[in-house]
Design a protein around this motif. Structure first.
Motif, PDB file in Angstrom:
ATOM      1  N   SER A 236      17.676  30.652  84.586  1.00  0.00           N
ATOM      2  CA  SER A 236      16.815  31.152  85.654  1.00  0.00           C
ATOM      3  C   SER A 236      15.389  30.630  85.512  1.00  0.00           C
ATOM      4  N   ARG A 414      24.775  36.622  95.400  1.00  0.00           N
ATOM      5  CA  ARG A 414      24.080  35.525  94.718  1.00  0.00           C
ATOM      6  C   ARG A 414      25.040  34.405  94.324  1.00  0.00           C
ATOM      7  N   THR A 474      17.672  40.469  97.586  1.00  0.00           N
ATOM      8  CA  THR A 474      16.635  39.474  97.841  1.00  0.00           C
ATOM      9  C   THR A 474      17.061  38.062  97.474  1.00  0.00           C
ATOM     10  N   SER A 475      17.663  37.880  96.298  1.00  0.00           N
ATOM     11  CA  SER A 475      17.911  36.511  95.831  1.00  0.00           C
ATOM     12  C   SER A 475      18.924  35.790  96.701  1.00  0.00           C
ATOM     13  N   ILE A 521      15.736  42.026  93.381  1.00  0.00           N
ATOM     14  CA  ILE A 521      16.569  40.957  92.833  1.00  0.00           C
ATOM     15  C   ILE A 521      17.642  41.569  91.937  1.00  0.00           C
ATOM     16  N   ARG A 545      15.951  35.250  87.858  1.00  0.00           N
ATOM     17  CA  ARG A 545      17.203  34.835  88.487  1.00  0.00           C
ATOM     18  C   ARG A 545      17.058  34.668  89.993  1.00  0.00           C
ATOM     19  N   GLY A 546      15.990  35.224  90.550  1.00  0.00           N
ATOM     20  CA  GLY A 546      15.760  35.053  91.977  1.00  0.00           C
ATOM     21  C   GLY A 546      14.447  34.377  92.321  1.00  0.00           C
ATOM     22  N   ALA A 549      14.625  30.775  93.732  1.00  0.00           N
ATOM     23  CA  ALA A 549      15.147  30.803  95.096  1.00  0.00           C
ATOM     24  C   ALA A 549      14.067  31.222  96.090  1.00  0.00           C
TER      25      ALA A 549
END
Length: 562
Positions: A236, A414, A474-475, A521, A545-546, A549
């Protein structure tokens, strides 16, 4: 499905690049290129009985003892690795005796799963037991014994626990050590322990294993995300920093990413020693050396490979090329070459791995000029679709279990987002003359058509895509926004998809506060066996992790508006 929205109005209200920079500014503010000393702790239940502090000479014997607690009556198997002679007693009864010429240091082959050179099994009654090890040093051997209650696959068996009996103790202080002893004090391993080794029965003194302190990357106390420092090596973090590299070509974001790359390169030699010699299997940068999956390799290396494309730095190349060799030749694959993992069952295909591998393969094609990387990237995208796509819904399941020849339970948002971003990268960089290009483009169009049917009227996609009762996530919304915005801009999709891209970005914006903190996220997620597993996953602010993106979505929306 999203309906009745004016994408022109949304576009006028949108400033993707400035918001992406705001998010990146928070990342920079929450990053420290510094270390603090912390006690080295037991990790993963693997006992590292380190006799090096006693400095035993060849043929001398050293002892270690510890409390072993069984949660219930059980038959337990232990994994062992060592070089030299080893005898083990439990409650003064001999349980194991063996000899190895060389030590095979346990290798982590997947998350928390190790290989061992020896095994033994015993039956234990519920309660506390005393375990004693006697190790005889050899000329070429490392005086360290690795011991873990382990399943046949190499995972920790939590049916027993090691402890010193003192609450605050950890791996480095749980074991009591004694020695080295001369030959006159040695004993027959097939009989019980002599009195002089028992507590309070002789002149010899047991001492605690010395406490070791190791450097650990710092996370600022005020940082929104506290689970890992942003400077660490993680898939990430690699995606996040790689995304930030696109924010400018000579400003503060370029300076930050250069500092990130340079700092990592400076630390690699020491932390290689810490991982290989101090066995800090969960210390900072441990994933660089673990290299058991694409999470450790293909994704975290992205900013370094991008730097190598631009600057040809030999120090960067020295880090990139071994990882390229891992991805090309050592990564777990199915018989047809599809990326897979040995977990949760052997040969499981994870949708996540399409993004963890494909963008790096495309970088390597540019770095080396070798079209085998294009071929591999194209095959991965086509094969993942074959295994994971449900044609009735047009969505991807999170995993394929090769042993059962079936897909996993849920359309995790995701996971589908990683697939979408990987496809967008492939279409942008794969030569149009490549044999896979037309099919990849056709598949991408079909995938995007299916996805917009699951977009909520709010602009979000849900944590489980076909479950409107799952939370707005979100992600995945940012990931789909990347694919849609780039697809329209590059002409892969018609202009009608603009409204979906802009609506997705407007939804993401509602999760970004005035400080640049991104909310909503989903946390890191294993393969779940039912939909409820995904429904209950927590969200974490500014989880990296997000973050990549979200930053890339802002950049793509900004380009689409021009």
């Amino acid at each position: 499905m999203l309906t009745g929205m004016s994408f022109s109005a949304l576009a006028q209200a949108n400033d993707g690049l400035s918001i992406a920079k705001k998010v990146a500014d928070k990342v920079i503010a929450d990053t420290r290129f510094a270390f603090t000393l912390v006690p080295q702790k037991e990790v993963l239940g693997l006992q590292v009985v380190d006799f090096r502090s006693l400095r035993p000479l060849p043929a001398q014997q050293v002892y270690a003892k510890c409390r072993l607690t069984a949660i219930s009556d059980t038959l337990i198997s232990f994994g062992l690795s060592y070089a030299g002679q080893l005898s083990i007693w439990i409650n003064s009864k001999p349980m194991y005796q063996g000899e190895n010429a060389v030590v095979k240091i346990p290798k982590e082959i997947s998350y928390n799963r190790f290989t061992f050179s020896n095994r033994f099994s015993i039956g234990l009654k519920k309660g506390d037991h005393e375990i004693v090890l006697r190790y005889t040093a050899v000329e070429s051997g490392l005086p360290v014994v690795f011991l873990m209650p382990a399943t046949k696959e190499g995972d920790l068996d939590a049916a027993v626990k090691f402890s010193s009996g003192i609450k605050e103790d950890n791996q480095n202080t749980a074991w009591m050590l004694l020695g080295p002893l001369n030959k006159t004090q040695q004993m027959d391993p097939q009989v019980g322990l002599p009195d002089y080794l028992m507590e309070g029965k002789g002149a010899l003194t047991w001492v605690k294993s010395p406490q070791r302190f190791i450097p650990e990357l710092e996370t600022p106390a005020a940082a929104s995300y506290q689970r890992d420092p942003y400077t660490d090596w993680h898939y990430s973090h690699g995606a996040m920093v790689w995304s930030m590299m696109a924010l400018d070509t000579a400003g503060k974001y370029t300076a930050f990413t250069k500092q990130y790359i340079d700092f990592t390169l400076q630390q690699v030699p020491y932390f290689r020693y810490q991982y290989n010699s101090l066995f800090a299997w969960r210390g900072s940068y441990h994933r660089i050396f673990r290299r058991t999956m694409l999470d450790d390799t293909g994704a975290p290396i992205l900013p370094f490979a991008e730097s190598l494309l631009k600057e040809k730095d030999p120090a960067v190349k020295e880090l990139v090329m071994p990882i390229a060799n891992y991805v090309a030749n050592e990564q777990h694959r199915l018989k047809d070459g599809t990326f897979c993992r040995p977990e949760p069952m052997e040969f499981t295909v994870w949708a996540d791995d399409l993004f963890m591998g494909v963008p790096f393969l495309l970088q390597m094609a540019k770095i080396t000029g070798d079209h085998k990387y294009y071929d591999d990237a194209g095959n991965q995208v086509l094969n993942f679709r074959k295994y994971l796509l449900n044609r009735a819904t047009g969505l991807y399941k999170h995993a394929w279990f090769n042993d059962k020849q079936q897909q996993s339970a849920a359309y995790w948002g995701r996971a589908n987002g990683w697939v979408a971003w990987a496809n967008a990268e492939l279409l942008a960089k794969l030569p149009k003359s490549h044999p896979a290009y037309k099919q990849v483009l056709l598949n991408f169009r079909q995938d995007m058509k299916a996805l917009i049917a699951y977009q909520d009227k709010s602009g979000f996609w849900h944590q489980v895509l076909d479950r409107p009762d799952s939370y707005e996530e979100t992600s995945c919304t940012a990931l789909f926004t990347i694919a849609l915005a780039r697809g329209v801009r590059e002409g892969w999709l018609n202009a009608s998809y603009k409204k979906n891209a802009f609506a997705g970005w407007e939804a993401v914006k509602t999760k970004i506060d005035e400080h640049g903190v991104v909310h909503g996220i989903c946390q890191g997620t294993d393969i779940g066996y039912d939909q409820e597993f995904y429904m209950k996953r927590k969200t974490i602010d500014n989880d990296p992790r997000g973050m990549g993106a979200v930053i890339t979505a802002g950049i793509e929306i900004s380009k689409l508006r021009k």
